[in-house]
Structures are given as structure tokens and as C-alpha cells.
Design an enzyme around this catalytic site. Structure first.
Site, short mmCIF file in Angstrom:
data_model
loop_
_atom_site.label_atom_id
_atom_site.label_comp_id
_atom_site.label_asym_id
_atom_site.label_seq_id
_atom_site.Cartn_x
_atom_site.Cartn_y
_atom_site.Cartn_z
N GLY A 59 0.84 -1.19 0.00
CA GLY A 59 0.00 0.00 0.00
C GLY A 59 0.87 1.24 0.00
CD GLN A 64 3.09 5.89 2.64
OE1 GLN A 64 2.07 5.36 2.23
NE2 GLN A 64 4.13 5.22 3.13
CB CYS A 106 5.09 2.37 7.39
SG CYS A 106 4.55 3.84 6.49
CG LEU A 107 6.38 1.06 1.42
CD1 LEU A 107 5.83 1.23 0.01
CD2 LEU A 107 7.48 0.01 1.45
CG HIS A 148 -0.77 1.20 7.18
ND1 HIS A 148 0.12 0.84 8.16
CD2 HIS A 148 -0.07 1.97 6.31
CE1 HIS A 148 1.30 1.37 7.90
NE2 HIS A 148 1.21 2.06 6.77
CD GLU A 149 -1.23 2.52 2.60
OE1 GLU A 149 -0.85 3.70 2.44
OE2 GLU A 149 -0.45 1.61 2.94
CG HIS A 152 0.07 6.75 5.42
ND1 HIS A 152 1.18 7.32 6.01
CD2 HIS A 152 0.37 5.43 5.27
CE1 HIS A 152 2.10 6.39 6.21
NE2 HIS A 152 1.63 5.23 5.77
#
Length: 182
Positions: A59, A64, A106-107, A148-149, A152
């Protein structure tokens, strides 16, 4: 027309750089996507998918990659079974009372992981690339990833769901790793 036709050559697309915490845009509430934003959103998707797949991740939210707009991409499928999903202006409209704990990463916080408790299943509403509003029920990994997304898009990181002690340890470790890479 296939909205995801660009994925056929995604391995050749230059990945969009992913911002690493504590970048300020990661803590901002993203603004609603408007119809006039669609050309910019569509232009961002190939680089975002490329970055997510190469990371590898499941994701990626617009903040991000420095875009403070309410959209994110998700694909929890593996290998050749890609199942890309773009959610524009998503919102969770129903949550299960049952919760599940899943290790999250997380990226934007590379190599950092923690167990996070979230609703085990959700119902969400979002706009598709074609402009239709849809509702979708999900559970397991997909439900966790979507929550999660959406976090963000609200300026929330997965570490905000864990104790302050664990959060501080992760953020210090991340800063140390990022400093060592420079």
C-alpha cells in the site's frame, strides 16, 4: 478501457521517491480530491505503483510521495496475481467489534515493524478512477492495509497506535538508520 493498463509495463516505470518520516506532509490531513485533481492523480499512479511494487510494499498513500490529497493505492496480491486497487476519498463507514493484531510496517518508516490492533473487518466507501462511488467490505490483510493507508491520509502513522515507549524506540532507530545512510 482498462484503468490499470499502465501496469503492463510497470517494471520500466521510474518509481516515485517515497518520503521517510518525519517529513511534515506525513503528519498533515490530506485534502479531498476534486474532479480537477484527476489528471494529476492519474499521472502520479504509474510512479506510485512502481515504487510500491519495487519496495516491495502492499500500500502507498499520496502523502508518502509528497501529494497531500486523499487517495491511496493497495495491492495485497503476490507475484503475477496483481490486484491493484485505487481508493479516492476513502472513508471507513463500518468497523467490526472484533479486532485483530497484525505486524505492520511502512514504506515511510523502512525496516520498522510493530504489532498493531485494528478492527478485523471494515466496510468502506470510496470513489473509483472512473468516478463512481462504491462500498466494499473487507477483512484480514486487506482490511488492515486499507485502514493503514487511510490513516496516512489523516496524518497518522502506524506507530501512533502503539505505546509511546515503543513509538519513541522505533523513531529513534529510524533516525539512526537514516543518518547512517547519508
Amino acid at each position: 478501457m482498462n484503468a490499470f493498463a499502465f501496469l503492463d509495463g510497470i517494471d520500466a516505470v521510474e518509481p516515485t521517491p517515497i518520503l521517510i518520516a518525519p517529513q511534515p506532509v506525513l503528519r498533515k490531513v490530506a485534502r479531498v480530491v476534486r474532479p480537477e485533481d484527476m489528471p494529476e492523480l492519474r499521472a502520479a499512479l504509474p510512479g506510485m505503483f512502481s515504487a510500491m511494487y519495487k519496495a516491495p510494499g502492499i500500500g502507498l498513500a499520496a502523502p508518502q510521495v509528497g501529494l497531500s490529497m486523499r487517495f491511496a493505492i493497495v495491492d495485497v496480491a503476490e507475484g503475477e496475481d496483481r490486484a491493484p486497487f485505487v481508493m479516492i476519498n476513502p472513508e471507513v463507514i463500518e468497523e467490526s467489534e472484533d479486532e485483530s493484531i497484525r505486524e505492520e510496517g511502512c514504506l515511510s518508516l523502512p525496516n520498522q515493524y510493530a504489532d498493531v490492533m485494528r478492527p478485523a473487518a471494515i466496510r468502506m466507501r470510496y470513489t473509483t478512477l472512473e468516478g463512481t462511488t462504491e462500498e466494499r467490505e473487507m477483512d484480514d490483510l486487506l482490511a488492515t492495509c486499507v485502514q493503514h493507508e487511510i490513516d496516512h491520509l489523516d496524518g497518522i502513522l502506524f506507530v501512533d497506535h502503539i505505546s509511546a515507549i515503543k513509538r519513541n524506540m522505533i523513531m529513534r532507530r529510524l533516525a539512526k538508520e537514516q543518518k547512517a545512510r547519508r
